[in-house]
Design a protein around this motif. Structure first.
Motif, PDB file in Angstrom:
ATOM      1  N   THR A 112       5.397 -38.502   3.462  1.00  0.00           N
ATOM      2  CA  THR A 112       4.279 -38.201   2.554  1.00  0.00           C
ATOM      3  C   THR A 112       4.704 -38.386   1.100  1.00  0.00           C
ATOM      4  O   THR A 112       3.900 -38.823   0.276  1.00  0.00           O
ATOM      5  N   LEU A 113       5.957 -38.073   0.774  1.00  0.00           N
ATOM      6  CA  LEU A 113       6.425 -38.257  -0.603  1.00  0.00           C
ATOM      7  C   LEU A 113       6.342 -39.727  -1.008  1.00  0.00           C
ATOM      8  O   LEU A 113       5.826 -40.066  -2.082  1.00  0.00           O
ATOM      9  N   LEU A 114       6.829 -40.608  -0.162  1.00  0.00           N
ATOM     10  CA  LEU A 114       6.815 -42.035  -0.490  1.00  0.00           C
ATOM     11  C   LEU A 114       5.407 -42.623  -0.447  1.00  0.00           C
ATOM     12  O   LEU A 114       5.081 -43.516  -1.230  1.00  0.00           O
TER      13      LEU A 114
ATOM     14  N   THR B  15       0.729 -44.825  -3.466  1.00  0.00           N
ATOM     15  CA  THR B  15      -0.718 -44.861  -3.681  1.00  0.00           C
ATOM     16  C   THR B  15      -1.190 -44.099  -4.922  1.00  0.00           C
ATOM     17  O   THR B  15      -2.271 -44.364  -5.430  1.00  0.00           O
ATOM     18  N   GLY B  16      -0.399 -43.114  -5.361  1.00  0.00           N
ATOM     19  CA  GLY B  16      -0.831 -42.266  -6.468  1.00  0.00           C
ATOM     20  C   GLY B  16      -1.880 -41.246  -6.058  1.00  0.00           C
ATOM     21  O   GLY B  16      -2.410 -40.525  -6.888  1.00  0.00           O
ATOM     22  N   GLN B  17      -2.161 -41.166  -4.761  1.00  0.00           N
ATOM     23  CA  GLN B  17      -3.186 -40.258  -4.244  1.00  0.00           C
ATOM     24  C   GLN B  17      -2.547 -39.057  -3.535  1.00  0.00           C
ATOM     25  O   GLN B  17      -1.568 -39.226  -2.809  1.00  0.00           O
ATOM     26  N   PRO B  18      -3.108 -37.855  -3.726  1.00  0.00           N
ATOM     27  CA  PRO B  18      -2.558 -36.668  -3.054  1.00  0.00           C
ATOM     28  C   PRO B  18      -2.806 -36.702  -1.552  1.00  0.00           C
ATOM     29  O   PRO B  18      -3.735 -37.357  -1.075  1.00  0.00           O
ATOM     30  N   ILE B  19      -1.963 -35.986  -0.835  1.00  0.00           N
ATOM     31  CA  ILE B  19      -2.122 -35.783   0.608  1.00  0.00           C
ATOM     32  C   ILE B  19      -2.132 -34.278   0.837  1.00  0.00           C
ATOM     33  O   ILE B  19      -1.228 -33.585   0.382  1.00  0.00           O
ATOM     34  N   PHE B  20      -3.138 -33.786   1.538  1.00  0.00           N
ATOM     35  CA  PHE B  20      -3.275 -32.352   1.764  1.00  0.00           C
ATOM     36  C   PHE B  20      -3.112 -31.999   3.242  1.00  0.00           C
ATOM     37  O   PHE B  20      -3.699 -32.647   4.102  1.00  0.00           O
TER      38      PHE B  20
ATOM     39  N   THR C 257       6.735 -29.685   9.691  1.00  0.00           N
ATOM     40  CA  THR C 257       6.111 -29.100   8.507  1.00  0.00           C
ATOM     41  C   THR C 257       4.627 -29.443   8.444  1.00  0.00           C
ATOM     42  O   THR C 257       4.141 -30.332   9.141  1.00  0.00           O
ATOM     43  N   VAL C 258       3.949 -28.736   7.571  1.00  0.00           N
ATOM     44  CA  VAL C 258       2.608 -29.102   7.140  1.00  0.00           C
ATOM     45  C   VAL C 258       2.734 -29.305   5.638  1.00  0.00           C
ATOM     46  O   VAL C 258       3.019 -28.363   4.894  1.00  0.00           O
ATOM     47  N   ASN C 259       2.574 -30.553   5.191  1.00  0.00           N
ATOM     48  CA  ASN C 259       2.839 -30.907   3.799  1.00  0.00           C
ATOM     49  C   ASN C 259       1.576 -31.093   2.984  1.00  0.00           C
ATOM     50  O   ASN C 259       0.608 -31.698   3.448  1.00  0.00           O
ATOM     51  N   THR C 260       1.636 -30.603   1.766  1.00  0.00           N
ATOM     52  CA  THR C 260       0.724 -31.008   0.719  1.00  0.00           C
ATOM     53  C   THR C 260       1.608 -31.720  -0.286  1.00  0.00           C
ATOM     54  O   THR C 260       2.574 -31.141  -0.795  1.00  0.00           O
ATOM     55  N   THR C 261       1.312 -32.966  -0.537  1.00  0.00           N
ATOM     56  CA  THR C 261       2.141 -33.797  -1.410  1.00  0.00           C
ATOM     57  C   THR C 261       1.269 -34.312  -2.545  1.00  0.00           C
ATOM     58  O   THR C 261       0.230 -34.917  -2.305  1.00  0.00           O
ATOM     59  N   LEU C 262       1.718 -34.026  -3.765  1.00  0.00           N
ATOM     60  CA  LEU C 262       0.900 -34.323  -4.936  1.00  0.00           C
ATOM     61  C   LEU C 262       1.603 -35.281  -5.883  1.00  0.00           C
ATOM     62  O   LEU C 262       2.807 -35.135  -6.130  1.00  0.00           O
ATOM     63  N   PRO C 263       0.852 -36.221  -6.449  1.00  0.00           N
ATOM     64  CA  PRO C 263       1.446 -37.074  -7.486  1.00  0.00           C
ATOM     65  C   PRO C 263       1.560 -36.268  -8.775  1.00  0.00           C
ATOM     66  O   PRO C 263       0.717 -35.418  -9.071  1.00  0.00           O
ATOM     67  N   ILE C 264       2.613 -36.506  -9.530  1.00  0.00           N
ATOM     68  CA  ILE C 264       2.809 -35.842 -10.812  1.00  0.00           C
ATOM     69  C   ILE C 264       2.677 -36.899 -11.890  1.00  0.00           C
ATOM     70  O   ILE C 264       3.403 -37.900 -11.891  1.00  0.00           O
ATOM     71  N   PHE C 265       1.759 -36.671 -12.816  1.00  0.00           N
ATOM     72  CA  PHE C 265       1.545 -37.604 -13.914  1.00  0.00           C
ATOM     73  C   PHE C 265       2.016 -36.970 -15.208  1.00  0.00           C
ATOM     74  O   PHE C 265       1.672 -35.822 -15.509  1.00  0.00           O
ATOM     75  N   VAL C 266       2.827 -37.712 -15.960  1.00  0.00           N
ATOM     76  CA  VAL C 266       3.294 -37.284 -17.273  1.00  0.00           C
ATOM     77  C   VAL C 266       2.900 -38.359 -18.255  1.00  0.00           C
ATOM     78  O   VAL C 266       3.255 -39.537 -18.073  1.00  0.00           O
TER      79      VAL C 266
END
Length: 109
Positions: free
Chosen positions: A68-70, A75-80, A96-105
């Motif tokens: 999910t991290l990769l 994609t730049g899109q979150p996965i919930f 696991t059950v992952n929520t993976t979020l893109p971080i924008f700076v």
């Protein structure tokens, strides 16, 4: 200004370390740049085994498509709430059950 940036960074690291959820952050190359104690405990790995290392080296059963991290970096899109099963370098299976979020700076992923 540098002092304020250092204080902000220290505060953010303290918050991430205190959160009662596993937090695993990778850079755009797929190398781990933050790995809290909850993630370490859950994955059966020490932070020394994971920090600075490529994700796919530390968790060899993952691929660019199954991580999910990769996926989020690509994609730049979150996965919930996505179930994920993988093995660490010790051969231990993690579920696991992952929520993976893109971080924008500054608008950059």
């Amino acid at each position: 200004m540098q002092i304020q940036e250092n204080i902000t960074k220290e505060i953010m690291e303290a918050i991430l370390k205190a959160v009662d959820e596993g937090i695993h952050v990778i850079d755009m190359k797929g190398n781990t740049i933050f790995y809290n104690k909850v993630a370490s405990s859950h994955d059966g790995m020490t932070s020394k085994e994971v920090l600075g290392k490529p994700l796919l080296e530390v968790f060899p059963s993952l691929t660019e498509k199954t991580s999910t991290l990769l996926q989020v970096i690509r994609t730049g899109q979150p996965i919930f709430h996505q179930n994920q099963k993988y093995r660490n370098i010790h051969g231990v299976t993690i579920d696991t059950v992952n929520t993976t979020l893109p971080i924008f700076v500054q608008e950059k992923l």
